[in-house]
Design an enzyme around this catalytic site. Structure first.
Site, short mmCIF file in Angstrom:
data_model
loop_
_atom_site.label_atom_id
_atom_site.label_comp_id
_atom_site.label_asym_id
_atom_site.label_seq_id
_atom_site.Cartn_x
_atom_site.Cartn_y
_atom_site.Cartn_z
N ASP A 83 0.83 -1.19 0.00
CA ASP A 83 0.00 0.00 0.00
C ASP A 83 0.88 1.26 0.00
O ASP A 83 1.86 1.34 0.75
CB ASP A 83 -0.89 -0.03 1.25
CG ASP A 83 -1.83 1.14 1.35
OD1 ASP A 83 -2.67 1.29 0.45
OD2 ASP A 83 -1.72 1.90 2.34
N GLU A 97 1.51 -0.49 -5.04
CA GLU A 97 0.55 0.56 -5.35
C GLU A 97 1.40 1.81 -5.55
O GLU A 97 1.91 2.39 -4.58
CB GLU A 97 -0.44 0.77 -4.21
CG GLU A 97 -1.45 1.85 -4.53
CD GLU A 97 -2.34 2.22 -3.35
OE1 GLU A 97 -3.52 2.51 -3.57
OE2 GLU A 97 -1.84 2.23 -2.20
#
Length: 687
Positions: free
Chosen positions: A332, A368
């Protein structure tokens, strides 16, 4: 309690036949107390008097697995210098293998309150697990063969009628044969699990009577989230998680974890003191004049420039691979991890540590590739062998099918693996994780059902969630029984799924999108741990499931859709064909002027199975069927002239999003009637 000196490594609680060794890093503490809790939750404090290389350690004889504990750390309290020591706060061991209990909102957890926080903070748990990993065989699916499926452990099975009630929403529920059989039949190869590290809900959510559902708020980097366990706490969640992984492996499914190492659950300066802040704030967080640097939008940023924070992250990753047998990670807000100073650096300490690590460099690594810091958009800039979520594929696919607002060149690059983004750095098509919908945003169903987000249930006056969604409600806002609107929506969803699965790169589906899952227009359901976000298995769109299975099966059966190299637009045989070609509706290849078309409605992609630029493991040429993929995004029907020699002599229809029964054989050079919103795949016959 008697305490022996113990050892300064490994960090965390390490149990043996005689007791448990405890070790905690804190470079700036002046005193550390180990706090042990008995079955009545009575706390006994034991000073750790040994400190080696800033690691406070001690060995407690007779203390074994299942023991609950925490730390109290004392030192300077000087907010202007980033020092937050306060021995009134019970702290979670960052290396704890399991946590017992959950964070509860109370004034005592905040540092501006002198109260004791022990009653409101989870206990760390000593874990010793002799899980039987015999016969566990990870599928080890090659990147090119991978089909990702993003899954929420709780939400996927919480409402499944054929899974026992006790197991719904748990690791055991996801491991249940009902779930694994469904996933196998769907054809996906790899589950990307939303965060399963033990997490805590943000105080702001708890004050609104809500909770964190997605899990991007980590408290324990080594601990499986206790709320997903059907078997209780005291370390049993560790065994249950391992059993889940083993069951998924047995079903031929890989397990990739979505991990959050960019920030922690302690939030900004007004957040709770739960672990790292109280242990050694200056060592674990990025600070500016004593306050938190916030590249994440979550209040704080973990400082991977510090070797001990970097060690925590890499130790955690290796633990999940070596001890928990997971097959990879999706990171993330990954640019945060690669910020050497303020800017992202592809040669940062973290990225180089992973690259040289003999364990981590061998698993699937997905970034990401954006955060909210300066220069935070880094799509295409991660080094090999990283793959990346490709939001340009998402936006272009949505624009073509829903908005009529993309150009031919952009569409061609995305469908062909995004060579313009990845080839220059020596990477391959598998660097592009193609997706159209995921946990963050509209579901695929809602993407074609709502023009406007409906996030009122989040309690933020509908201000949260993106307003830039590249979506279209197909002529009616919200659900409808109108047959024309329903038909358009069905065709668009199938066309998007077909485009996603059969494009070069690695497809990722969001769980439930293949069955029409809705969040009733909420495009930011991060705090909706309820029926709004859970998969509803009673309203499944089974024809849509059948279509999804068919396109996944087609991809998995034909290497031409999952090639390991970028296309060149040339032939291996000099016969006038090419490995990749693009056609207009008149059956002619796109001319140079066609590539500047800003509003294409019809385009076809030809993939040659005899011009594949790879060989088998034995060095033999790989040969496959050839296919013509026709995409018509117009609302009006059209016609398409099928390319003739050298491309084909005839064509067999194998996928038709407008008519699942269509298996027609068509002559090359003939004119095909193309319905509105059509996605068709034709096998090219050259004999």
């Amino acid at each position: 309690m008697d305490i022996w000196p113990g050892r300064w490594q490994p960090l965390g609680a390490t149990v043996d036949d005689g007791g448990t060794n405890f070790a905690l890093f804190s470079a700036n503490a002046t005193a550390v107390e180990l706090c042990v809790f008995d079955d009545n939750d009575t706390e006994t404090r034991v000073p750790l008097r040994e400190s080696t290389f800033h690691v406070w350690h001690g060995y407690l004889p007779g203390v074994g697995a299942g023991t609950r504990y925490g730390y109290r750390v004392d030192g300077e309290f000087n907010l202007s210098d980033g020092a937050h020591f306060n021995d009134n706060k019970l702290l979670v061991d960052p290396y704890a293998r399991a946590l017992d209990g959950s964070f509860e909102l109370d004034d005592a957890v905040f540092e501006n309150n002198s109260g004791d926080s022990a009653a409101f903070v989870p206990r760390s748990v000593v874990v010793q697990d002799d899980f039987d990993w015999s016969k566990d065989r990870a599928p080890a699916t090659a990147w090119a063969d991978t089909v990702l499926y993003e899954v929420h452990v709780r939400g996927f099975t919480m409402q499944h009628p054929d899974i026992p009630q006790k197991l719904r929403g748990t690791y055991a529920g996801l491991a249940h044969p009902t779930a694994t059989d469904y996933l196998k039949q769907l054809g996906v190869t790899t589950l990307e699990l939303l965060p399963i590290h033990h997490f805590a809900s943000e105080p702001a959510l708890l004050r609104r009577g809500l909770s964190n559902y997605w899990g991007y708020n980590t408290l324990g980097f080594f601990a499986p989230h206790g709320g997903y366990s059907s078997s209780g706490t005291r370390g049993e969640q560790v065994r249950e998680f391992k059993a889940m992984v083993k069951a998924l492996h047995a079903a031929g499914l890989e397990v990739v974890l979505d991990v959050v190492f960019n920030h922690s659950a302690e939030g900004d300066e007004a957040g709770p003191t739960l672990s790292l802040r109280g242990i050694d704030n200056r060592s674990y967080y990025r600070l500016d004049n004593g306050g938190y640097v916030n590249y994440t939008g979550c209040g704080n940023t973990l400082d991977l420039r510090n070797p001990h924070m970097l060690q925590l992250v890499t130790d955690s990753l290796r633990y999940w691979v070596a001890e928990m047998h997971v097959d990879g990670f999706r990171f993330d807000l990954a640019p945060t991890l690669g910020r050497a100073s303020d800017a992202f650096d592809a040669q940062s300490s973290f990225l180089e540590a992973v690259d040289q690590d003999p364990v981590l460099s061998q698993v699937k690594l997905i970034a990401e590739p954006w955060d909210i810091g300066p220069g935070g958009y880094q799509v295409g800039n991660f080094p090999a062998p990283w793959s990346e979520w490709n939001d340009r594929f998402r936006n272009t696919t949505r624009d073509f099918w829903l908005c009529g607002a993309t150009d031919v060149r952009e569409l061609g690059y995305r469908l062909a693996g995004s060579s313009d983004i990845y080839q220059g750095s020596g990477r391959l098509p598998d660097a592009s994780i193609n997706f159209v919908a995921c946990h963050d945003g509209f579901t695929l169903h809602d993407l074609v059902t709502y023009n406007d987000k409906v996030n009122d249930a989040n309690g933020e006056d509908n201000r949260d969630g993106s307003d830039d969604n590249h979506n279209w409600n197909c002529g009616h806002e919200g659900e409808t029984d109108d047959p024309l609107v329903t038909q358009i929506r069905q065709r668009v969803v199938r066309a998007i799924l077909g485009t996603l699965v059969l494009s070069a790169g690695i497809p990722m589906l969001g769980h439930g999108d293949e069955m029409g899952r809705t969040q009733r227009g909420n495009n930011n359901a991060y705090c909706q741990d309820n029926e709004l976000a859970w998969v509803d298995w009673t309203t499944r769109d089974e024809p849509l499931e059948d279509f999804t299975r068919a396109v996944i099966a087609l991809r998995r059966s034909h290497v031409v859709f999952r090639q390991e190299s970028f296309f060149t637009g040339t032939s291996l045989h000099g016969d006038g064909a090419a490995d990749l070609a693009w056609f207009r509706s008149d059956g002619e290849q796109l001319a140079a002027s066609d590539w500047s078309d800003l509003n294409p409605r019809t385009i076809a992609m030809y993939l040659s199975g005899k011009d594949i630029r790879q060989v088998s493991e034995h060095g033999e040429p790989v040969v496959d069927d050839s296919f013509l993929v026709i995409m018509h995004a117009g609302l009006d029907p059209s016609t398409f002239t099928l390319p003739s020699a050298p491309w084909a002599t005839s064509y067999d229809v194998v996928i038709d999003n407008t008519d699942p029964t269509n298996t027609a054989t068509l002559a090359a050079g003939s004119t095909l009637d193309v319905p509105s919103i059509a996605f068709m795949v034709l096998r090219a016959i050259t004999a």
